[in-house]
Structure formats: structure tokens, C-alpha cells
Design an enzyme around this catalytic site. Structure first.
Site, PDB file in Angstrom:
ATOM      1  N   ASP A 187      -2.475   4.381  -4.880  1.00 30.29           N
ATOM      2  CA  ASP A 187      -2.505   4.356  -3.315  1.00 30.29           C
ATOM      3  C   ASP A 187      -2.525   2.943  -2.823  1.00 30.29           C
ATOM      4  OD1 ASP A 187      -5.164   4.033  -3.838  1.00 30.29           O
ATOM      5  OD2 ASP A 187      -5.621   5.319  -2.062  1.00 30.29           O
ATOM      6  N   GLU A 190      -5.831   1.338  -3.549  1.00 24.92           N
ATOM      7  CA  GLU A 190      -5.877   0.777  -5.143  1.00 24.92           C
ATOM      8  C   GLU A 190      -6.857   1.743  -5.815  1.00 24.92           C
ATOM      9  OE1 GLU A 190      -6.215  -3.498  -3.906  1.00 24.92           O
ATOM     10  OE2 GLU A 190      -4.369  -3.518  -4.875  1.00 24.92           O
TER      11      GLU A 190
END
Ligand code: NOJ
Ligand code: NOJ
Length: 455
Positions: A187, A190
């Protein structure tokens, strides 16, 4: 109005008047723009690099992140255009650097999250792939292509941006997105591997606009293919709506990464809506599911941050309630997350955009999903689900006025936790309100500019 007067106005009144806010914003804009531009190709970096922050340790953000760079260049370009500044060199450098990134042979392929400031690969075990990157990069360059076409620069567009072949900057990303959107990835924060609302809506935008551009430039087969993929994404994106929770959840099909995001409530959903949807189209700012999500996020952060319990205007907004990243250390065993500038600015931007959209349409539909959003505006009269409000009614004007005020409340929060010289870090402490984490975060500056552009 100077910073001190601005703060004094706050002390005297419970709410700073919209005109005072306007004056302050106009004086702040060029300063924030200049702070942002300092992070583009600073000395010692390759032309076209956008550093996430000048901070080199605790945390080290001295890299070119594809996501941050694409989003902030969008904001920078829009602001420079409004201010009638020519930034052609910045654009061409960014274009050439992005092209180099695409050809770098990175481990994560086109979804490599970040690069060293000389354009080389980081070679570390950073969470990869991050599939929002190619989509956001494509969306920025498609926007640029449309602008250049409108300015009559079709040759330049065909030479650099889109030629229907692989040796340009847009098509490789569109090909990548159209062939990889079904898989899971990391995402935008991270941390989590799965299908993310933010990533998917970014992919949707790139494919949808990419299809139109491809058609326009004589590449109809590709255009049809991108369009079809965008259409297939729509139901996948709508799967994120959870009727019983009353919000759009951020991640589905999690298959790796942090395991403590129980609420699945995340401001990244709002960021996705702001960056990747268009007014009046699929799932835009006034959709009742979006309004419900925004209200749930606001009330949740109001209740969990100490800094929101002080008698201060507005609500400080973070990433998500279970967040543990304090902006300083990478290991998160004992740390807790904080409000962020860019997420607080996002809520301001949302309210401004919602207001504009209602104003344009002259009509507001109250539903059981968005009722709590409207109730939170503190209107004198209570509304009911099923009610339609039209522009000639006094309550319509009142809603528009309250939306502006609420947006300004968030923007005020953003401003008051920064420095008087308009410096902004990544986060501010949830208890004390003091700035914390990466200094001069490029994305923080960009988020202020997109918010005031929307205002
Ligand atoms: C840096 C990431 O970018 C941030 O989002 C994350 O929370 C921390 N590392 C910890 O993994
Ligand atoms: C951490 C954030 O979580 C991530 O979204 C961002 O790309 C990096 N920091 C760099 O700003």
C-alpha cells in the site's frame, strides 16, 4: 495578515473569519510553493529528482519516491500555472528522470517504490512492489499531455509522452497497470500487502484517462483495452464499501504485511478520492459513501488524539487509528502514530470540493448514509434521510457556508502546528502538537497547495 495576527484572531474569536483566512492563504501560497520547489532537483541530485524530504537520517527520506513525486509534481504544476510561472525545465527534467526510472531494470519493475537521488537503484529490501506508483505517474503525465495538446504542442506530446509505442513515458505505465491491476501489492504507507482502495482508484483514473488519450492520438486498440480494464475495476473498487461499518475500507485480500490494522479505516481512502476521482463521475467527493467515510475518520481521530481535546479549532487527522509509525524510527514495537499534515489538509480539501460540487449542482440529497456527515456541520435545523435540499432554500446556503468553515477549521489545524515561517514536517505529536518526523516534507507542502486550490 501576518502569522501573529492570524493566531491572535484565533485567540479572540472561536472561528477565524473566512475573509481573514483568505488573506492569510494568499500570502502563504507563494512561500509554500517556494518551499516545495526547493525539494525538486536540489544541488547534488540528478535533474528531475523530487526528494521526499531533505532529512537524511531518523528518518532517511532523501530519495525520489515515485508516489510522492507524481503527486507533488501535480500540485506544483497546478500552482505554478495559476501563478503564471513557467516551469518547462522542471517538467522536462521530471519526464526524463521518470523515463530513466522506468528503464532502470529495478527489482520491482515499473512498481519500484523509490530511487536514489542520482537515479540508481536503492538495492535494499524496501517493501515492493507498490502498484500505485505507475498509475500516479501515468495520471500526472496524461494530465500534462492534455494540457500540452490544448496548447497546440502535439509534436512534443508525441515525441515525449505518448506515441503508441514503448519508447515514451505514458504507455509503459498504462501497459503495466492494465496487466497488473488484479494482483496484490504494498500500500501507499508501505506496510500492508493486499488490494488497496488508494491503489485501485489510482489505477482506475490512469486507465480511464489513458483510454481517452490513446484514442485521441490514434491508438484505438490500446484505448479500448484500457477502457475495458477501467470498467472491470469499478466493481472491485465498490467492494471496499462496507455497509455495516458505514465506511469504505482501505484494504481487502490482505496477504502479507502488518497485522494490526483491525478497523481498516484509513485516510488514504480520502486521498484516493481527492487525487483520482472527478466531480460528478464514478465515486466522487459527494458520494454518500465518501461523506460517511470522511465523517467516521474525523470523529475517530477527534477521540483518539490528545491534541484534539484541547480547545483549539479543527481536528488533527492521521493515517489510521492503529498506526504505530512515529516518523522517526522504523521499528514500531513501542511507538505510536501521530496526526500528519497531509492527511489533515486532505480533510480540508474534501470539504472545499464537496461545497463546490453542491454549489454547481444546486441540489443536495440527504441519505441514511450521509446524514451523520450533515449533522456534524452543526446546522440549526435537523435533516432527515430522503430529504432533498435545493439552492433557493436557506438551509442550502447554510450548508455551503458550514462546509467552507469546516474546511477552514482543518486548514487552520494544519497551519497552527507548522512553524510561523511555514515549514512543515511529516507529522505532529499527538499529545503536544509539536512537529515531528521528516523535515520539510514535499508532500506536506503539496497537500496545502491542492487544498487551497480547491478552496
Ligand atoms: C516507512 C514507511 O514509509 C512508513 O509508512 C512506515 O510506517 C514505516 N517505514 C515503518 O514501516
Ligand atoms: C512514508 C509514507 O508512508 C509514504 O507514503 C511515503 O511515500 C514516504 N514516507 C515518503 O514520503
Amino acid at each position: 495578515m501576518g502569522w501573529l495576527n492570524f493566531i491572535c484572531a484565533l485567540c479572540l474569536a472561536t472561528s477565524v473569519h473566512a475573509d481573514e483566512m483568505e488573506t492569510w492563504i494568499q500570502s502563504a501560497r507563494p512561500k509554500v510553493l517556494s518551499k516545495l520547489s526547493k525539494n525538486i532537483s536540489p544541488s547534488g541530485t540528478a535533474p528531475g529528482v523530487v526528494i521526499a524530504s531533505p532529512s537524511k537520517h531518523a528518518p532517511n527520506y532523501y530519495f525520489h519516491w515515485v508516489r510522492d513525486a507524481s503527486l507533488t509534481m501535480g500540485s506544483f504544476y497546478a500552482e505554478a500555472t495559476e501563478a503564471h510561472l513557467r516551469i518547462d525545465k522542471y517538467l522536462l527534467d521530471f519526464l526524463n528522470f521518470s523515463r530513466r526510472n522506468q528503464l532502470s531494470g529495478a527489482l520491482g519493475g515499473l512498481a519500484e517504490p523509490r530511487f536514489n537521488v542520482d537515479g540508481t537503484l536503492t538495492g535494499d529490501d524496501w517493501p515492493r512492489p507498490q502498484d500505485d506508483g505507475p498509475a500516479l505517474r501515468a495520471a500526472f503525465f496524461i494530465e500534462l499531455a492534455n494540457r500540452w495538446l490544448a496548447e497546440g504542442k502535439e509534436d512534443l506530446v508525441r515525441e515525449k509522452l505518448y506515441n503508441g509505442k514503448a519508447d515514451c513515458v505514458i504507455k509503459p505505465d498504462l501497459e503495466f497497470v492494465s496487466h497488473h491491476w488484479q494482483r496484490t501489492s504494498f500500500d501507499l504507507w508501505e506496510e500492508l500487502h493486499g488490494h488497496h482502495f488508494f491503489t485501485r482508484i489510482a489505477q482506475y483514473r490512469a486507465l480511464k484517462d489513458g483510454a481517452v488519450l490513446a484514442e485521441r492520438l490514434g491508438d484505438p486498440m490500446a484505448g479500448g483495452w484500457y477502457k475495458k480494464q477501467a470498467q472491470s475495476l469499478e466493481p472491485e473498487i465498490l467492494r471496499h464499501w462496507d455497509e455495516s461499518l458505514g465506511y469504505l475500507v482501505s484494504t481487502l485480500d490482505r496477504d502479507a504485511g502488518v497485522d494490526y490494522k483491525f478497523s481498516n479505516l484509513d485516510t488514504s481512502v480520502i486521498l484516493g478520492i481527492l487525487h483520482s476521482t472527478k466531480d460528478g463521475e464514478f465515486l466522487s467527493v459527494t458520494d454518500d459513501r465518501v461523506l460517511s467515510t470522511a465523517n467516521t475518520i474525523t470523529e475517530m481521530f477527534r477521540s483518539i488524539y490528545e491534541v484534539n481535546k484541547k480547545a483549539l479549532r479543527g481536528v488533527a487527522i492521521g493515517r489510521y487509528p492503529e498506526d504505530r509509525y512515529d516518523g522517526l524510527v522504523g521499528s514500531m514495537a513501542t511507538t505510536t502514530g501521530n496526526p500528519w499534515f497531509l492527511t489533515t489538509a486532505a480533510l480540508a480539501e474534501l470539504h472545499y470540493k464537496v461545497r463546490k460540487s453542491f454549489q454547481k449542482r444546486g441540489k443536495i440529497s440527504v441519505t441514511s448514509r450521509n446524514l451523520s456527515f450533515f449533522s456534524s456541520l452543526g446546522l440549526d435545523e435537523s435533516l432527515t434521510a430522503g430529504q432533498q435540499i435545493f439552492s433557493h432554500q436557506t438551509v442550502f446556503a447554510k450548508i455551503l457556508q458550514r462546509l467552507l468553515q469546516k474546511g477552514d477549521d482543518f486548514l487552520f489545524r494544519f497551519a497552527i502546528h507548522g512553524s510561523p515561517e511555514l515549514s512543515f514536517t511529516e507529522q505532529f505529536n499527538r499529545n503536544t502538537g509539536a512537529m515531528q518526523g521528516a523535515t520539510d516534507l514535499t508532500w506536506s507542502y503539496a497537500s496545502f497547495l491542492t487544498a487551497v486550490q480547491a478552496r
